[in-house]
Scaffold this motif. Structure first.
Motif, PDB file in Angstrom:
ATOM      1  N   LEU A 129       0.815  -1.205   0.000  1.00  7.38           N
ATOM      2  CA  LEU A 129       0.000   0.000   0.000  1.00  7.38           C
ATOM      3  C   LEU A 129       0.856   1.266   0.000  1.00  7.38           C
ATOM      4  CD1 LEU A 129      -2.953  -0.902   2.387  1.00  7.38           C
ATOM      5  CD2 LEU A 129      -3.082  -0.401  -0.056  1.00  7.38           C
ATOM      6  N   GLU A 130       2.100   1.119   0.425  1.00  3.62           N
ATOM      7  CA  GLU A 130       3.033   2.247   0.388  1.00  3.62           C
ATOM      8  C   GLU A 130       3.261   2.720  -1.051  1.00  3.62           C
ATOM      9  OE1 GLU A 130       7.145   3.251   2.811  1.00  3.62           O
ATOM     10  OE2 GLU A 130       7.008   1.358   1.734  1.00  3.62           O
ATOM     11  N   GLN A 131       3.007   1.822  -2.027  1.00  6.36           N
ATOM     12  CA  GLN A 131       3.203   2.158  -3.432  1.00  6.36           C
ATOM     13  C   GLN A 131       2.084   3.030  -3.981  1.00  6.36           C
ATOM     14  OE1 GLN A 131       3.854  -1.448  -5.724  1.00  6.36           O
ATOM     15  NE2 GLN A 131       4.872  -2.437  -3.997  1.00  6.36           N
ATOM     16  N   GLY A 132       0.996   3.211  -3.228  1.00  7.57           N
ATOM     17  CA  GLY A 132      -0.045   4.122  -3.653  1.00  7.57           C
ATOM     18  C   GLY A 132      -1.250   3.498  -4.321  1.00  7.57           C
ATOM     19  N   PHE A 133      -1.516   2.207  -4.111  1.00  7.49           N
ATOM     20  CA  PHE A 133      -2.724   1.597  -4.669  1.00  7.49           C
ATOM     21  C   PHE A 133      -3.963   2.353  -4.178  1.00  7.49           C
ATOM     22  CE2 PHE A 133       0.107  -2.182  -4.867  1.00  7.49           C
ATOM     23  CZ  PHE A 133      -0.061  -2.501  -6.210  1.00  7.49           C
ATOM     24  N   ASP A 134      -4.939   2.510  -5.059  1.00 14.08           N
ATOM     25  CA  ASP A 134      -6.163   3.227  -4.710  1.00 14.08           C
ATOM     26  C   ASP A 134      -7.108   2.297  -3.970  1.00 14.08           C
ATOM     27  OD1 ASP A 134      -8.073   5.191  -4.512  1.00 14.08           O
ATOM     28  OD2 ASP A 134      -8.793   4.971  -6.582  1.00 14.08           O
ATOM     29  N   VAL A 135      -6.697   1.941  -2.758  1.00 13.62           N
ATOM     30  CA  VAL A 135      -7.461   1.048  -1.885  1.00 13.62           C
ATOM     31  C   VAL A 135      -7.511   1.685  -0.501  1.00 13.62           C
ATOM     32  CG1 VAL A 135      -7.530  -1.226  -0.777  1.00 13.62           C
ATOM     33  CG2 VAL A 135      -6.772  -1.011  -3.162  1.00 13.62           C
ATOM     34  N   GLY A 142     -10.310  -4.007   2.779  1.00 16.73           N
ATOM     35  CA  GLY A 142      -9.909  -2.960   1.854  1.00 16.73           C
ATOM     36  C   GLY A 142     -10.990  -2.720   0.821  1.00 16.73           C
ATOM     37  N   LEU A 143     -11.351  -1.454   0.602  1.00 16.24           N
ATOM     38  CA  LEU A 143     -12.385  -1.093  -0.368  1.00 16.24           C
ATOM     39  C   LEU A 143     -11.765  -0.387  -1.570  1.00 16.24           C
ATOM     40  CD1 LEU A 143     -15.022   0.513   2.051  1.00 16.24           C
ATOM     41  CD2 LEU A 143     -14.944  -1.860   1.260  1.00 16.24           C
ATOM     42  N   ARG A 144     -12.362  -0.572  -2.728  1.00 10.41           N
ATOM     43  CA  ARG A 144     -11.951   0.175  -3.916  1.00 10.41           C
ATOM     44  C   ARG A 144     -12.092   1.667  -3.644  1.00 10.41           C
ATOM     45  NH1 ARG A 144     -15.593   1.377  -7.912  1.00 10.41           N
ATOM     46  NH2 ARG A 144     -16.952  -0.365  -7.320  1.00 10.41           N
ATOM     47  N   GLY A 145     -11.021   2.428  -3.917  1.00 10.22           N
ATOM     48  CA  GLY A 145     -11.029   3.845  -3.611  1.00 10.22           C
ATOM     49  C   GLY A 145     -12.159   4.591  -4.298  1.00 10.22           C
ATOM     50  N   SER A 146     -12.429   4.257  -5.558  1.00 11.57           N
ATOM     51  CA  SER A 146     -13.500   4.934  -6.286  1.00 11.57           C
ATOM     52  C   SER A 146     -14.869   4.617  -5.684  1.00 11.57           C
ATOM     53  CB  SER A 146     -13.462   4.558  -7.767  1.00 11.57           C
ATOM     54  OG  SER A 146     -13.547   3.153  -7.939  1.00 11.57           O
ATOM     55  N   LEU A 147     -15.015   3.428  -5.085  1.00  9.83           N
ATOM     56  CA  LEU A 147     -16.267   3.083  -4.423  1.00  9.83           C
ATOM     57  C   LEU A 147     -16.484   3.995  -3.216  1.00  9.83           C
ATOM     58  CD1 LEU A 147     -18.633   0.922  -4.304  1.00  9.83           C
ATOM     59  CD2 LEU A 147     -17.238  -0.226  -2.585  1.00  9.83           C
ATOM     60  N   VAL A 148     -15.426   4.226  -2.454  1.00  6.58           N
ATOM     61  CA  VAL A 148     -15.515   5.088  -1.276  1.00  6.58           C
ATOM     62  C   VAL A 148     -15.891   6.511  -1.676  1.00  6.58           C
ATOM     63  CG1 VAL A 148     -14.177   6.124   0.607  1.00  6.58           C
ATOM     64  CG2 VAL A 148     -13.896   3.687   0.067  1.00  6.58           C
ATOM     65  N   ARG A 149     -15.291   7.004  -2.758  1.00  2.00           N
ATOM     66  CA  ARG A 149     -15.543   8.384  -3.179  1.00  2.00           C
ATOM     67  C   ARG A 149     -16.912   8.561  -3.842  1.00  2.00           C
ATOM     68  NH1 ARG A 149     -10.192   7.465  -4.601  1.00  2.00           N
ATOM     69  NH2 ARG A 149     -10.749   6.976  -6.761  1.00  2.00           N
ATOM     70  N   GLU A 150     -17.323   7.587  -4.650  1.00  3.10           N
ATOM     71  CA  GLU A 150     -18.542   7.749  -5.450  1.00  3.10           C
ATOM     72  C   GLU A 150     -19.784   7.152  -4.801  1.00  3.10           C
ATOM     73  OE1 GLU A 150     -17.463   5.936  -9.138  1.00  3.10           O
ATOM     74  OE2 GLU A 150     -15.737   7.270  -9.431  1.00  3.10           O
ATOM     75  N   GLU A 151     -19.608   6.074  -4.030  1.00  4.94           N
ATOM     76  CA  GLU A 151     -20.743   5.408  -3.384  1.00  4.94           C
ATOM     77  C   GLU A 151     -20.392   5.043  -1.947  1.00  4.94           C
ATOM     78  OE1 GLU A 151     -23.122   2.704  -6.291  1.00  4.94           O
ATOM     79  OE2 GLU A 151     -20.997   2.336  -6.732  1.00  4.94           O
TER      80      GLU A 151
END
Length: 363
Positions: A133-139, A257-266
């Protein structure tokens, strides 16, 4: 005060701080929560956790059931709450149609799958996820699910009785970058044992690390349940240490861990999924015999229902932090990983924890 009472009091305090909510089986492919005829979601005793009760009673999603793909390791008995969530209707209660996808690839591949939408969420071990996750995955990590996954074992006649006795010894491991190797390296370092210079870590296939000890090629070995639990039924082996020792008794082991776009959009969908998993974890803690039956189809064939129940009872499914409490535990693990040079000394662990987690019940 009993150990159970102490853990309950501690969990209540952590949950109040959080302000929030409560491999060995053959791959079985995807399993949909809506594909089964489900009973009504069962009642859970939230008396020790009133905030969990309030969150659990939040209204479910409206409209057609929301379809989601959730990645997991079907052979990991510590993830028993996932089949429980299907069998007991916790996903359905949140109006979710969840497909469980058995995932056996690398952690980097799993996180990439979540980040890119091939999967909507996943569960895994904190000490395996944090470095990637230190690499910046959108999770985004939304919750912990339990503690207690890893053990150090040795032969009963080895003379090894405590972790410090591993100094100068050969220890068999399934993966040099594995969470168990990282965890026990941290513990050895705290005991004044240099995990790099003072221990000879040797890689063997994970399912046969015990054979290295049997042959005298190693004096101890690392393993996780269900293997470790089943091996300990043999009086030839004994447990030297686990990640439920000391302060780690009250620290989460596995995370959501959740998909980052899921957190932002839904965000409401992320909340619903996280809540279903936490409700299932609470049910598992309070009904280990029922939970064991849900996991039985995924368990090794040589594991009896009694064995599975024993493992479920051993894992701390009552401990699943969210919010500020979760962020603090993630920071603590990042600090630990600096001790064994997995993280750079310059890493700002406060900023790191802030970046990778989400207070899902506040967004």
């Amino acid at each position: 005060m009993s150990d159970d009472a102490k853990r309950t009091r501690w969990d209540r305090r952590r949950l109040l701080q959080a302000g929030g909510a409560a491999a060995l089986a053959a791959p079985l492919g995807g399993l949909s929560a809506q594909a089964l005829s489900l009973p009504a979601a069962p009642q859970i005793d939230f008396a020790p956790f009133p905030i969990c009760k309030a969150s659990s009673d939040a209204p479910p999603l409206t409209g057609a059931p929301r379809k989601l793909r959730l990645s997991w390791n079907a052979g990991a008995v510590c993830l028993t709450p996932l089949p429980v969530a299907i069998d007991q209707g916790f996903f359905r209660k949140q109006n979710l149609d969840v497909e469980l996808v058995n995932y056996s690839g690398s952690t980097d591949q799993l996180l990439e799958a979540i980040a890119t939408g091939k999967s909507d969420a996943g569960l895994g071990m904190a000490l395996r996820w944090l470095k990637p996750l230190e690499q910046g995955f959108d999770v985004k990590i939304s919750a912990g699910t339990h503690g207690g996954c890893m053990r150090v074992l040795a032969r009963a006649d080895s003379g090894i009785t405590k972790l410090a006795d591993l100094k100068g010894k050969v220890v068999a491991v399934g993966d040099l970058a594995g969470p168990d190797k990282n965890f026990f390296s941290i513990q050895l370092s705290r005991l004044g044992v240099d995990p790099v210079k003072d221990v000879d870590w040797r890689v063997y296939p994970g399912a046969v690390v015990n054979v290295a000890a049997d042959k005298g090629e190693a004096q101890a070995f690392l393993a996780s349940d269900p293997l470790a639990y089943l091996w300990l039924k043999d009086p030839a082996y004994k447990e030297v240490g686990s990640n439920l020792d000391g302060e780690y008794r009250d620290r989460v082991c596995c995370i959501v861990g959740l998909r980052g776009s899921l957190v932002r959009e839904e965000p409401q969908v992320g909340r619903a999924l996280t809540q279903a998993l936490l409700d299932a974890a609470m049910f598992t803690a309070q009904n280990p015999a029922v939970a064991a039956k849900s996991f039985q189809p995924y368990a090794p064939k040589n594991a009896s229902l009694e064995d599975i129940e024993g493992m479920v009872r051993y894992h701390t499914h009552h401990h699943h932090p969210t919010g500020a409490a979760l962020k603090q535990e993630l920071k603590a693990y990042a600090d630990d990983l600096k001790v064994v040079s997995v993280f750079k000394p310059s890493t700002d662990t406060n900023k790191f924890a802030e970046r990778i987690y989400v207070d899902i019940f506040s967004v």
